[in-house]
Design an enzyme around this catalytic site. Structure first.
Site, PDB file in Angstrom:
ATOM      1  N   CYS A 162     -21.887 -21.226 -16.777  1.00  0.00           N
ATOM      2  CA  CYS A 162     -21.390 -20.817 -15.462  1.00  0.00           C
ATOM      3  C   CYS A 162     -21.923 -21.680 -14.321  1.00  0.00           C
ATOM      4  O   CYS A 162     -21.537 -21.476 -13.172  1.00  0.00           O
ATOM      5  CB  CYS A 162     -21.722 -19.351 -15.224  1.00  0.00           C
ATOM      6  SG  CYS A 162     -21.128 -18.291 -16.553  1.00  0.00           S
ATOM      7  N   HIS A 301     -24.281 -16.261  -6.699  1.00  0.00           N
ATOM      8  CA  HIS A 301     -23.677 -16.204  -8.033  1.00  0.00           C
ATOM      9  C   HIS A 301     -23.090 -14.806  -8.230  1.00  0.00           C
ATOM     10  O   HIS A 301     -21.964 -14.674  -8.679  1.00  0.00           O
ATOM     11  CB  HIS A 301     -24.725 -16.530  -9.084  1.00  0.00           C
ATOM     12  CG  HIS A 301     -24.164 -16.716 -10.451  1.00  0.00           C
ATOM     13  ND1 HIS A 301     -23.164 -17.622 -10.730  1.00  0.00           N
ATOM     14  CD2 HIS A 301     -24.464 -16.105 -11.633  1.00  0.00           C
ATOM     15  CE1 HIS A 301     -22.876 -17.569 -12.025  1.00  0.00           C
ATOM     16  NE2 HIS A 301     -23.636 -16.653 -12.591  1.00  0.00           N
ATOM     17  N   GLU A 312     -31.166 -12.556  -8.889  1.00  0.00           N
ATOM     18  CA  GLU A 312     -30.775 -13.471  -7.830  1.00  0.00           C
ATOM     19  C   GLU A 312     -31.300 -13.004  -6.477  1.00  0.00           C
ATOM     20  O   GLU A 312     -31.733 -13.818  -5.655  1.00  0.00           O
ATOM     21  CB  GLU A 312     -29.258 -13.638  -7.780  1.00  0.00           C
ATOM     22  CG  GLU A 312     -28.829 -14.746  -6.831  1.00  0.00           C
ATOM     23  CD  GLU A 312     -27.339 -15.030  -6.854  1.00  0.00           C
ATOM     24  OE1 GLU A 312     -26.925 -16.046  -6.257  1.00  0.00           O
ATOM     25  OE2 GLU A 312     -26.574 -14.246  -7.456  1.00  0.00           O
ATOM     26  N   LYS A 333     -17.006 -13.400  -6.054  1.00  0.00           N
ATOM     27  CA  LYS A 333     -16.562 -12.937  -7.371  1.00  0.00           C
ATOM     28  C   LYS A 333     -16.057 -11.497  -7.311  1.00  0.00           C
ATOM     29  O   LYS A 333     -15.330 -11.061  -8.203  1.00  0.00           O
ATOM     30  CB  LYS A 333     -17.695 -13.045  -8.390  1.00  0.00           C
ATOM     31  CG  LYS A 333     -18.040 -14.469  -8.793  1.00  0.00           C
ATOM     32  CD  LYS A 333     -19.122 -14.486  -9.860  1.00  0.00           C
ATOM     33  CE  LYS A 333     -19.469 -15.896 -10.306  1.00  0.00           C
ATOM     34  NZ  LYS A 333     -20.203 -16.666  -9.265  1.00  0.00           N
ATOM     35  N   HIS A 338     -15.181 -13.648 -12.350  1.00  0.00           N
ATOM     36  CA  HIS A 338     -16.084 -14.768 -12.654  1.00  0.00           C
ATOM     37  C   HIS A 338     -15.321 -15.842 -13.422  1.00  0.00           C
ATOM     38  O   HIS A 338     -14.931 -15.633 -14.569  1.00  0.00           O
ATOM     39  CB  HIS A 338     -17.261 -14.241 -13.476  1.00  0.00           C
ATOM     40  CG  HIS A 338     -18.355 -15.238 -13.695  1.00  0.00           C
ATOM     41  ND1 HIS A 338     -18.288 -16.535 -13.258  1.00  0.00           N
ATOM     42  CD2 HIS A 338     -19.549 -15.124 -14.329  1.00  0.00           C
ATOM     43  CE1 HIS A 338     -19.388 -17.169 -13.598  1.00  0.00           C
ATOM     44  NE2 HIS A 338     -20.161 -16.335 -14.257  1.00  0.00           N
ATOM     45  N   PHE A 397     -25.527 -19.132 -18.573  1.00  0.00           N
ATOM     46  CA  PHE A 397     -26.160 -18.830 -19.850  1.00  0.00           C
ATOM     47  C   PHE A 397     -26.935 -20.057 -20.336  1.00  0.00           C
ATOM     48  O   PHE A 397     -26.458 -21.198 -20.211  1.00  0.00           O
ATOM     49  CB  PHE A 397     -25.106 -18.467 -20.899  1.00  0.00           C
ATOM     50  CG  PHE A 397     -24.616 -17.043 -20.829  1.00  0.00           C
ATOM     51  CD1 PHE A 397     -25.074 -16.150 -19.884  1.00  0.00           C
ATOM     52  CD2 PHE A 397     -23.668 -16.586 -21.740  1.00  0.00           C
ATOM     53  CE1 PHE A 397     -24.609 -14.846 -19.830  1.00  0.00           C
ATOM     54  CE2 PHE A 397     -23.194 -15.282 -21.701  1.00  0.00           C
ATOM     55  CZ  PHE A 397     -23.671 -14.405 -20.744  1.00  0.00           C
TER      56      PHE A 397
END
Length: 411
Positions: A162, A301, A312, A333, A338, A397
C-alpha cells in the site's frame, strides 16, 4: 539540486473518472463505496467495495488492445492520458531519454491471473492465453505508458504493497532532483476487487464485514472494523522546474519532500511504537526544509482498521509533538476505499489539489470519537483554509512507510 513540480494529473477513482470529478467528490464528501457488482459476493465475508463506475476504456485504448490488457492497466492508461494532456507534453518537445515512467501496483493483474487459472483448471493448459503473463505482471502499466508516449528514460514499477504509489512519486522526484531525468510520469494503479483478493483479505480479518455502504469505511471512528477495497489509478507528471519553465508549462504544485522507512517488524501489522511512519514524516518535512508547524494538512493513510488508525495517530504525535493536535488531518479513503498500490498516487493528487485550492477534504462517516484517535480529523465537511504545505502518508504490508510533501509553487 533541481526543484520538482507537478505539471499534469490524471485520476480514475470510485468517486469520479477524471481529476475534476474526483476533486468535486472529495470536497463534497461523496461516498464511492457500494455493494460489489464485479462478481457475485454472496457468501463472502465482505460484500462492499469502492468500484469504478461507468468507465469506458475504449475512450483511451484501441479495442484490439483491450482484450490483452488487465483492468489495472486500463485504469493506468486512462489516468496517464488525462495527466499527459494537461501537462501538454507533445512529441518532439522533450528529450525522450530523459523522460521516465514509474507506475506502481501492489498486486498487478490479479483479475487475469484468476481468470486464466480457471481456464487451466476447467479446460486444460492449452487454453491459457499467450497474453497471460504480460497481463499479470506488475510492471506492465509502466511499460504501456512509456510505449504510448515514447518515454525512453528509466521505467519500472515500485511494488511495496500500500506504499507503492507514494514510493513511485517520491522516487520520481528524486530522479529529477538529482539530475537523472527531466520528466517522470509517476503514480499507481490497482484493480483487485476480485473473488480471490476479497476472500483473502477478508479471511485475514483485514476487510470490514459491514454490509451498509454508508457506514462501512469510517477511519479514526470508534466503529472502524477493517478497510474497504477500492480500485483505480492516479498519475502525476513531474518535471524539473527549469524544464517546466523553459517550455512555459502550467505548474500545479511542487513536490519538495520525501521520506521512506521500514518497520522491520511484521508481515502485516504495523510496529505499535509508530517509529517507522513518524520518521518517514520527519524525513519528508526536513527534506523540504520545513518544520512540523509549517504543515497545514496531512492526508493520512487512515485505512479504517483498528490497528492502523491508532498507530498512525501515535506516529503523527511523535512526528509533530504538540502541533499534532493543531494540524488538519483527513482520510480520503473514507470516500474512495483503499486503492492499495494506487492509494498513494490518488492521495498525492488530493494533496496537490488541496494546496492549489486551499481546501481540505473531509473524513466522512466520522461520528463516534475514539480515545485512541484524538486528533483533528476534519469530520464530514471540507474546510476552506490556507494550505501551503501538505503531506501524504502510505503504510504498506511488510512494514513499508512512505511520505511525500507537496507545497504551493512559488517562483
Amino acid at each position: 539540486m533541481e526543484r520538482v513540480v507537478i505539471t499534469g494529473i490524471g485520476a480514475v477513482t470510485p468517486i469520479g473518472n477524471t481529476v475534476q470529478e474526483y476533486w468535486d467528490g472529495l470536497i463534497s464528501g461523496k461516498n464511492g463505496i457500494a455493494l460489489i457488482t464485479h462478481f457475485d459476493a454472496e457468501g463472502y465475508k465482505a460484500s462492499v467495495a469502492g468500484e469504478i463506475k461507468d468507465f469506458d476504456a475504449a475512450k483511451y485504448i484501441e479495442k484490439r488492445d483491450l482484450k490483452h490488457m488487465d483492468r489495472y492497466c486500463q485504469y493506468a492508461v486512462a489516468a496517464a492520458a488525462e495527466a499527459m494532456e494537461q501537462a501538454a507534453l507533445t512529441e518532439g518537445s522533450f528529450d525522450v531519454f530523459r523522460a521516465g515512467t514509474l507506475i506502481a501496483s501492489g498486486i498487478g493483474g490479479i483479475q487475469t491471473l484468476s481468470e486464466e487459472q480457471t481456464k487451466l483448471n476447467e479446460r486444460g493448459p492449452r487454453r491459457v492465453s499467450p497474453f497471460c503473463i504480460p497481463m499479470i505482471i506488475g510492471n506492465m502499466a509502466s511499460a504501456l505508458i512509456s510505449m504510448k508516449y515514447g518515454l525512453k528514460g528509466s521505467s519500472f514499477a515500485p511494488v511495496s504493497a500500500c506504499a507503492s504509489g507514494t514510493h513511485a512519486v517520491g522516487e520520481g522526484m528524486r530522479a529529477i532532483r538529482h539530475g537523472y531525468l527531466d520528466i517522470a510520469v509517476v503514480g499507481g494503479a490497482e484493480a483487485s476487487i476480485t473473488p480471490v483478493a476479497i476472500a483473502g483479505f477478508a479471511n485475514m480479518h483485514a476487510l470490514s464485514t459491514t454490509e451498509d455502504p454508508e457506514q462501512a469505511c469510517c477511519p479514526f471512528d470508534a466503529r472502524r472494523s477493517g478497510f474497504i477495497m477500492g480500485e483505480g489509478a492516479g498519475v502525476l507528471v513531474l518535471e524539473s522546474l527549469s524544464h517546466a519553465k523553459a517550455r512555459g508549462a502550467n505548474i500545479i504544485a511542487e513536490v519538495s519532500g520525501y521520506g521512506t522507512t521500514s518497520d522491520a517488524y511484521h508481515i502485516t501489522s504495523p510496529d505499535p511504537t509508530g517509529e517507522g511512519p513518524s520518521r518517514a514524516m520527519q524525513m519528508a518535512i526536513a527534506d523540504a526544509g520545513l518544520i512540523p508547524a509549517d504543515i497545514d494538512y496531512i492526508n493520512a493513510h487512515g485505512t479504517s482498521t483498528p490497528i492502523n488508525d491508532k498507530c498512525e495517530t501515535d506516529a503523527i504525535k511523535i512526528a509533530f509533538g504538540e502541533y499534532a493536535h493543531k494540524v488538519n488531518i483527513s482520510s480520503t479513503k473514507s470516500m474512495t476505499g483503499h486503492l492499495l498500490g494506487a492509494a498513494g498516487a490518488i492521495e498525492a493528487i488530493a494533496c496537490a489539489l488541496s494546496v492549489q485550492n486551499d481546501i481540505i477534504p473531509p473524513t466522512i462517516h466520522y461520528e463516534q470519537p475514539d480515545e485512541d484517535c484524538d486528533l483533528n480529523y476534519v469530520p464530514n465537511q471540507a474546510v476552506k483554509t490556507t494550505v501551503n504545505a501538505a503531506i501524504s502518508n502510505s503504510l504498506g504490508f511488510g512494514g513499508h512507510n512512505a511520505t511525500v510533501l507537496i507545497r504551493k509553487y512559488q517562483d
